[in-house]
Scaffold this active site. Structure first.
Site, PDB file in Angstrom:
ATOM      1  N   LEU A  37       5.782   6.283  -2.882  1.00 36.53           N
ATOM      2  CA  LEU A  37       4.838   5.942  -3.949  1.00 36.53           C
ATOM      3  C   LEU A  37       3.827   4.929  -3.415  1.00 36.53           C
ATOM      4  O   LEU A  37       4.195   4.005  -2.677  1.00 36.53           O
ATOM      5  CB  LEU A  37       5.569   5.333  -5.149  1.00 36.53           C
ATOM      6  CG  LEU A  37       6.099   6.271  -6.233  1.00 36.53           C
ATOM      7  CD1 LEU A  37       6.885   5.470  -7.272  1.00 36.53           C
ATOM      8  CD2 LEU A  37       4.982   7.051  -6.905  1.00 36.53           C
ATOM      9  N   ASP A  38       2.560   5.076  -3.800  1.00 34.15           N
ATOM     10  CA  ASP A  38       1.554   4.095  -3.437  1.00 34.15           C
ATOM     11  C   ASP A  38       1.911   2.732  -4.028  1.00 34.15           C
ATOM     12  O   ASP A  38       2.545   2.663  -5.088  1.00 34.15           O
ATOM     13  CB  ASP A  38       0.178   4.514  -3.955  1.00 34.15           C
ATOM     14  CG  ASP A  38      -0.369   5.743  -3.237  1.00 34.15           C
ATOM     15  OD1 ASP A  38       0.018   5.975  -2.084  1.00 34.15           O
ATOM     16  OD2 ASP A  38      -1.186   6.460  -3.851  1.00 34.15           O
ATOM     17  N   PRO A  39       1.499   1.634  -3.393  1.00 35.78           N
ATOM     18  CA  PRO A  39       1.820   0.303  -3.925  1.00 35.78           C
ATOM     19  C   PRO A  39       1.396   0.098  -5.379  1.00 35.78           C
ATOM     20  O   PRO A  39       2.121  -0.539  -6.150  1.00 35.78           O
ATOM     21  CB  PRO A  39       1.046  -0.635  -2.989  1.00 35.78           C
ATOM     22  CG  PRO A  39       0.987   0.111  -1.697  1.00 35.78           C
ATOM     23  CD  PRO A  39       0.831   1.557  -2.081  1.00 35.78           C
ATOM     24  N   ALA A  41       1.266   2.252  -7.722  1.00 35.21           N
ATOM     25  CA  ALA A  41       1.994   3.139  -8.642  1.00 35.21           C
ATOM     26  C   ALA A  41       3.354   2.534  -8.978  1.00 35.21           C
ATOM     27  O   ALA A  41       3.926   1.761  -8.217  1.00 35.21           O
ATOM     28  CB  ALA A  41       2.169   4.510  -8.018  1.00 35.21           C
ATOM     29  N   ARG A 174      -4.216  11.254  -7.104  1.00 34.79           N
ATOM     30  CA  ARG A 174      -5.531  10.640  -6.861  1.00 34.79           C
ATOM     31  C   ARG A 174      -6.587  11.711  -6.593  1.00 34.79           C
ATOM     32  O   ARG A 174      -7.744  11.587  -7.025  1.00 34.79           O
ATOM     33  CB  ARG A 174      -5.457   9.694  -5.664  1.00 34.79           C
ATOM     34  CG  ARG A 174      -4.786   8.369  -5.944  1.00 34.79           C
ATOM     35  CD  ARG A 174      -4.854   7.464  -4.728  1.00 34.79           C
ATOM     36  NE  ARG A 174      -3.912   7.845  -3.684  1.00 34.79           N
ATOM     37  CZ  ARG A 174      -4.091   7.608  -2.382  1.00 34.79           C
ATOM     38  NH1 ARG A 174      -5.197   7.039  -1.958  1.00 34.79           N
ATOM     39  NH2 ARG A 174      -3.172   7.965  -1.504  1.00 34.79           N
TER      40      ARG A 174
END
Length: 292
Positions: A37-39, A41, A174
């Site tokens: 997961l992106d930071p 998120a 995204r």
């Protein structure tokens, strides 16, 4: 300790940060995660503990998200963490226009991943190249979106749309936000993202890091049993003699019309590991619980 932890990843933590924190809390060396997961998120981050790290590759890949798209803005990362490329109010954008176009993102679609992503091109991750000032476009990939549901719409100069998205592995939310804004000629970027489901784990059943600490302090923490995360795989049962041979790395005959990857049990209760059936032969792939 072995099994899984359904972690609710906090904002501004990387997936690696979460693994490191869990490793320290549990005093366990072998800890891994599924589905980065992106930071920015939040939400479900499946964590494997102990020998269960060897099962990560067999987890189902389907995921679900709640996402917020902000229109009128484009950034170099396709979310609000990046540098704004264009900012143009679009107060005339309406939900009807979105409903007309959003069906294009359902099914198997071609997608260009964000320039800031973990995808590797010639052995280098795109976000590393981007931070060095070298912007490289990732190759187009085919991904699958099973369902998109509109949850809410908020008017304004920079209107926002809340979506529920169910998708397969490798789908960048995204990129959906960016491409929807492009189709509408307004620009768009992802302003918030929560993963509500991943590899069969659901957000409503997850633990925060604070929950985990509390359960450890009170002595009530129990990891999710290893095979609970593998229920989408078919299962086979071996009697004692064959179970022991299989655990020793031997192939055993199977009179079943089943092919591919399966869960393997002894006497229907003891989870032994993962096998593969080919031509009515059960071949060991990963022995989880050997029989002495």
């Amino acid at each position: 300790m072995q099994g899984f932890l359904n972690l609710n990843k906090p904002n501004d933590w990387t997936s690696h940060d979460c693994v490191a924190r869990v490793r320290r809390l549990l005093r366990l060396k072998r800890v891994g995660h599924a589905g980065t997961l992106d930071p920015a998120a939040t939400g479900v981050l499946p964590i494997a503990l102990g020998k269960a790290t060897r099962l990560l590759q067999y987890l189902p890949s389907d995921k679900a998200y709640k996402a917020t798209v902000r229109f009128g803005i484009r950034t170099n990362t396709d979310d609000l963490e990046g540098e704004v490329i264009t900012s143009q109010p679009c107060p005339d954008l309406n939900l009807t226009a979105i409903e007309t176009e959003i069906h294009q993102f359902i099914g198997k679609i071609n997608q260009i991943p964000p320039s800031y992503s973990a995808i590797q091109v010639e052995g280098k991750r795109l976000y590393d190249l981007a931070r060095q000032g070298e912007i490289v476009q990732a190759p187009v990939r085919t991904v699958e979106v099973f369902k998109i549901e509109i949850l809410d719409w908020r008017d304004g100069d920079f209107p926002e749309l809340d979506l529920a998205i169910a998708c397969g592995a490798g789908t960048y939310i995204r990129a959906i936000a960016r491409d929807l804004g492009a189709i509408l000629n307004t620009g768009g970027t992802l302003s918030a993202l929560t993963r509500t489901e991943s590899s069969g784990f659901k957000l409503q059943d997850s633990l925060t890091l604070t929950d985990l600490e509390t359960q450890l302090q009170t002595g009530i923490f129990q990891p999710i049993i290893p095979d609970a995360a593998l229920q989408k795989l078919p299962s086979v049962n071996l009697p004692g003699t064959f179970a022991k041979k299989w655990c020793q790395g031997q192939q055993v005959p199977m009179n079943l019309d089943v092919l591919g990857i399966v869960r393997v049990y002894e006497n229907e209760t003891r989870f032994l590991g993962i096998g593969q059936i080919q031509d009515h032969i059960l071949i060991p792939q990963m022995v989880f619980e050997p029989i002495s």
